[in-house]
Write a protein that holds these residues in place. Structure first.
Motif, mmCIF file in Angstrom:
data_model
loop_
_atom_site.group_PDB
_atom_site.id
_atom_site.type_symbol
_atom_site.label_atom_id
_atom_site.label_comp_id
_atom_site.label_asym_id
_atom_site.label_seq_id
_atom_site.Cartn_x
_atom_site.Cartn_y
_atom_site.Cartn_z
ATOM 1 N N LYS A 101 4.518 -5.062 0.047
ATOM 2 C CA LYS A 101 4.879 -5.939 -0.839
ATOM 3 C C LYS A 101 3.958 -7.078 -0.392
ATOM 4 N N MET A 103 1.806 -6.282 -3.952
ATOM 5 C CA MET A 103 1.202 -5.252 -4.453
ATOM 6 C C MET A 103 -0.090 -4.633 -3.667
ATOM 7 N N SER A 105 -3.326 -3.354 -2.504
ATOM 8 C CA SER A 105 -4.643 -3.644 -3.166
ATOM 9 C C SER A 105 -5.616 -2.862 -2.289
#
Length: 171
Positions: A101, A103, A105
């Motif tokens: 957390k 998202m 990437s």
């Protein structure tokens, strides 16, 4: 030879028939357009071009790629196996799932450690399959690395127990 001539004749007729695409348009009693391949009273013939329409993709990626900013604080956790959980698997296979957390990437990499030794990664995925893990107590740890290979987040250590039946102690 005659078969080849007949085959060529039939193929050319089929292709020429495919080129003659006639479409007729009329309106029904509710004023809706009705399309047909056969003429009817009051129908208008429409010319149809046999060209395929292909839309160019708007981008090569189906989802926008999140941009990692320098000050982003990541949290890494191991969701499976559960903390203090028991995995019952006679082959010694352990499925490890991590959560990141915010998202996950592009450019980020994950390393997996089992009992203090790196066993997988760096990879762009936080899911792993471990094979031939010995029975007993084990500790897992995930490290999240940025594009330059620097550790930017570490998961808490997860302890799990692997139960493998044996001939000596089958239960």
């Amino acid at each position: 030879m005659k078969k080849a001539v007949w085959l060529l004749l039939i193929t050319s007729l089929a292709l020429s028939a495919a080129d003659d695409k006639k479409v007729f348009v009329t309106k029904d009693k509710n004023n809706n357009l009705v399309f047909s391949d056969s003429p009817s009273p009051g129908a208008t013939q429409v010319t149809v071009k046999d060209t395929a329409t292909v839309m160019a993709p708007s981008s090569s990626s189906p989802m926008p790629t999140p941009v990692v900013q320098e000050d982003t604080q990541f949290e890494v956790a191991i969701s499976k196996p559960e903390q203090q959980g028991t995995v019952r698997e006679n082959s010694g296979t352990v499925y490890v799932s991590g959560q990141i957390k915010p998202m996950f990437s592009t450019g980020l990499r994950v390393k997996l450690y089992l009992d203090g030794k790196q066993v997988a990664g760096p990879t762009g995925n936080a899911n792993f399959i471990l094979h031939d893990v010995e029975r007993g107590e084990h500790q897992l740890l995930l490290e999240l690395l940025n594009e330059s290979g620097k550790v930017i987040a570490t998961s808490p250590t997860t302890t799990f127990y692997l139960h493998r039946a044996s001939i000596i102690s089958p239960k």
